[in-house]
Write an enzyme that holds these catalytic residues in place. Structure first.
Site, mmCIF file in Angstrom:
data_model
loop_
_atom_site.group_PDB
_atom_site.id
_atom_site.type_symbol
_atom_site.label_atom_id
_atom_site.label_comp_id
_atom_site.label_asym_id
_atom_site.label_seq_id
_atom_site.Cartn_x
_atom_site.Cartn_y
_atom_site.Cartn_z
ATOM 1 N N THR A 33 0.307 0.407 0.562
ATOM 2 C CA THR A 33 0.896 -0.191 1.753
ATOM 3 C C THR A 33 -0.206 -0.398 2.784
ATOM 4 O O THR A 33 -0.860 0.560 3.205
ATOM 5 C CB THR A 33 2.019 0.697 2.323
ATOM 6 O OG1 THR A 33 3.008 0.888 1.301
ATOM 7 C CG2 THR A 33 2.666 0.048 3.542
ATOM 8 N N TYR A 34 -0.399 -1.661 3.173
ATOM 9 C CA TYR A 34 -1.466 -2.033 4.100
ATOM 10 C C TYR A 34 -0.918 -2.184 5.505
ATOM 11 O O TYR A 34 0.223 -2.612 5.701
ATOM 12 C CB TYR A 34 -2.120 -3.347 3.646
ATOM 13 C CG TYR A 34 -2.966 -3.164 2.419
ATOM 14 C CD1 TYR A 34 -4.321 -2.892 2.526
ATOM 15 C CD2 TYR A 34 -2.396 -3.222 1.154
ATOM 16 C CE1 TYR A 34 -5.099 -2.700 1.396
ATOM 17 C CE2 TYR A 34 -3.170 -3.033 0.014
ATOM 18 C CZ TYR A 34 -4.518 -2.772 0.155
ATOM 19 O OH TYR A 34 -5.278 -2.577 -0.962
ATOM 20 N N PHE A 35 -1.777 -1.844 6.478
ATOM 21 C CA PHE A 35 -1.396 -1.874 7.888
ATOM 22 C C PHE A 35 -2.349 -2.754 8.680
ATOM 23 O O PHE A 35 -3.532 -2.842 8.371
ATOM 24 C CB PHE A 35 -1.427 -0.450 8.466
ATOM 25 C CG PHE A 35 -0.397 0.450 7.862
ATOM 26 C CD1 PHE A 35 0.847 0.590 8.450
ATOM 27 C CD2 PHE A 35 -0.660 1.142 6.688
ATOM 28 C CE1 PHE A 35 1.812 1.405 7.882
ATOM 29 C CE2 PHE A 35 0.295 1.957 6.112
ATOM 30 C CZ PHE A 35 1.537 2.090 6.705
#
Length: 177
Positions: A33-35
């Site tokens: 999961t990228y932010f």
């Protein structure tokens, strides 16, 4: 630590060659999961911040990872800082409360193979993208990058890789949107 990584497009034939020629370390399932930073555009700075949940053999591990800009024109080589975390949901909540926004979750099945001391091949089946092969090594400093990249590219070429890719899975998926 510098992660020296070369990635290419793969097919069943390349997967089979790796499976025949190298020793399987393990098969893993990844949720990355990228932010996005609230004040800095990572697409412009070529950085990444992610939480990876890795499942294998009935176990699970999670990591918070920062990846700096690519430092080599022929590979995905970057400075990387990675720390284990025990509760990815709580870490995600902390990032959210600090203004970070979730961009996308990349899901893949990865098979890791031992090539040589310090060199690992990963066979990736990425949801929405297909099959890829990555080969990586770690280095303490940038002096070893060029020579190591050439060695890693050579190994992939011997396995039949004809097309290389510098973009991350996140970048490729975002381009498809």
């Amino acid at each position: 630590m510098i992660e020296i990584e070369v990635k290419g497009y793969a097919d069943d034939k390349i997967f089979e060659r790796v499976r025949e020629d190298f020793e399987l370390i393990r098969r893993e399932y990844h949720e990355d999961t990228y932010f996005q930073h609230p004040c800095r555009d990572f697409t412009e700075t070529d950085e990444a911040l992610r939480i990876r949940v890795r499942r294998f053999n009935g176990h699970f591990e999670a990591f918070l990872t920062y990846k700096g800009p690519k430092i080599d024109p022929n590979s995905k080589t970057r400075r990387e800082i990675e720390v284990p975390i025990s509760d990815p949901d709580k870490h995600s909540e902390i990032l959210s409360r600090l203004g970070f926004q979730e961009v996308l979750t990349v899901e893949k099945v990865r098979e890791k193979y031992y090539v040589d001391k310090g060199i690992i091949i990963a066979l990736d089946e990425v949801e929405g993208l297909g099959k890829f092969i990555e080969i990586e090594a770690l280095a303490e400093n940038e002096r070893a990058v060029e020579e190591t990249v050439e060695r890693l590219r050579g190994i992939l070429k011997e396995l039949g890789v004809e097309r290389f890719e510098r973009r991350s899975y996140l970048e490729l998926l975002l381009e498809r949107r």
